[in-house]
Enzyme design. Structure first.
Site, PDB file in Angstrom:
ATOM      1  N   ARG A  45       0.827  -1.206   0.000  1.00 55.44           N
ATOM      2  CA  ARG A  45       0.000   0.000   0.000  1.00 55.44           C
ATOM      3  C   ARG A  45       0.862   1.257   0.000  1.00 55.44           C
ATOM      4  NH1 ARG A  45      -3.870  -2.436  -1.380  1.00 55.44           N
ATOM      5  NH2 ARG A  45      -5.539  -3.221  -0.120  1.00 55.44           N
ATOM      6  N   GLY A  50       6.048   0.742   5.994  1.00 54.46           N
ATOM      7  CA  GLY A  50       7.021  -0.119   5.325  1.00 54.46           C
ATOM      8  C   GLY A  50       7.247   0.277   3.871  1.00 54.46           C
ATOM      9  N   CYS A  51       6.182   0.579   3.182  1.00 57.14           N
ATOM     10  CA  CYS A  51       6.287   0.951   1.770  1.00 57.14           C
ATOM     11  C   CYS A  51       7.037   2.269   1.607  1.00 57.14           C
ATOM     12  CB  CYS A  51       4.898   1.040   1.153  1.00 57.14           C
ATOM     13  SG  CYS A  51       3.970  -0.505   1.309  1.00 57.14           S
ATOM     14  N   THR A  52       6.791   3.183   2.527  1.00 54.83           N
ATOM     15  CA  THR A  52       7.496   4.457   2.494  1.00 54.83           C
ATOM     16  C   THR A  52       8.985   4.249   2.746  1.00 54.83           C
ATOM     17  OG1 THR A  52       5.509   5.648   3.182  1.00 54.83           O
ATOM     18  CG2 THR A  52       7.618   6.756   3.535  1.00 54.83           C
ATOM     19  N   GLY A  55      10.527   2.634  -0.390  1.00 57.48           N
ATOM     20  CA  GLY A  55      10.606   3.617  -1.469  1.00 57.48           C
ATOM     21  C   GLY A  55      11.688   4.655  -1.221  1.00 57.48           C
TER      22      GLY A  55
END
Length: 152
Positions: A45, A50-52, A55
């Site tokens: 998402r 975690g995704c941030t 990235g």
């Protein structure tokens, strides 16, 4: 399970066979990266912790990946607007695939089927010949970008 080293990388296409859009609102295909190594990292998402972190790791190391002639592409099932907001807020300059029907995620074994709702945190390294060099299952969001840079 995952993709097998040496097999042809699956095409980037939605469930209707069309190239998916990126957060830039433009279609993306692997042919655009012919002759180049490519990392596709899948994330569950946009704008989550975690995704941030993952990235940001890829963005911080992007010049080093580029020195090694490796393109970075992110992929989630978020719509264009959400991935665009995520990329703009974080300053991501690499494309984020908006895999809204999970077709790319399924092809890359990041999601088992369309009912999964989101992709798992996996990645594929594609060689300049369009074949899988390595598949990474369930990676650590914070550590993976640096670990991958060491491998390429």
């Amino acid at each position: 399970m995952g993709l097998i080293k040496g097999e042809r990388a699956p095409a980037l296409c939605d469930s209707k066979g069309a190239p998916p859009l990126t957060h830039f609102g433009k279609p993306i295909t692997l042919a655009q990266y012919a002759g180049q190594r490519v990392v596709i990292w899948f994330f569950p998402r946009a704008s989550t912790q975690g995704c941030t972190a993952e990235g940001r790791g890829f963005q911080a190391l992007l010049p080093k990946f580029e020195e090694k002639k490796v393109a970075i592409i992110g992929c989630s099932n978020d719509p264009v607007e959400k991935n665009a907001e995520f990329a703009n807020n974080e300053g991501f300059t690499f494309p984020l695939i908006c895999d809204t029907d999970l077709a790319v995620s399924i092809a890359y074994h990041a999601a088992p089927d369309s009912s999964a709702g989101k992709a798992n945190r996996v990645a594929a390294l594609i060689g300049p010949d369009g074949h899988i060099e390595e598949y990474f299952g369930q990676v650590d969001a914070k550590e993976f970008p640096a670990q991958l840079l060491e491998k390429v």
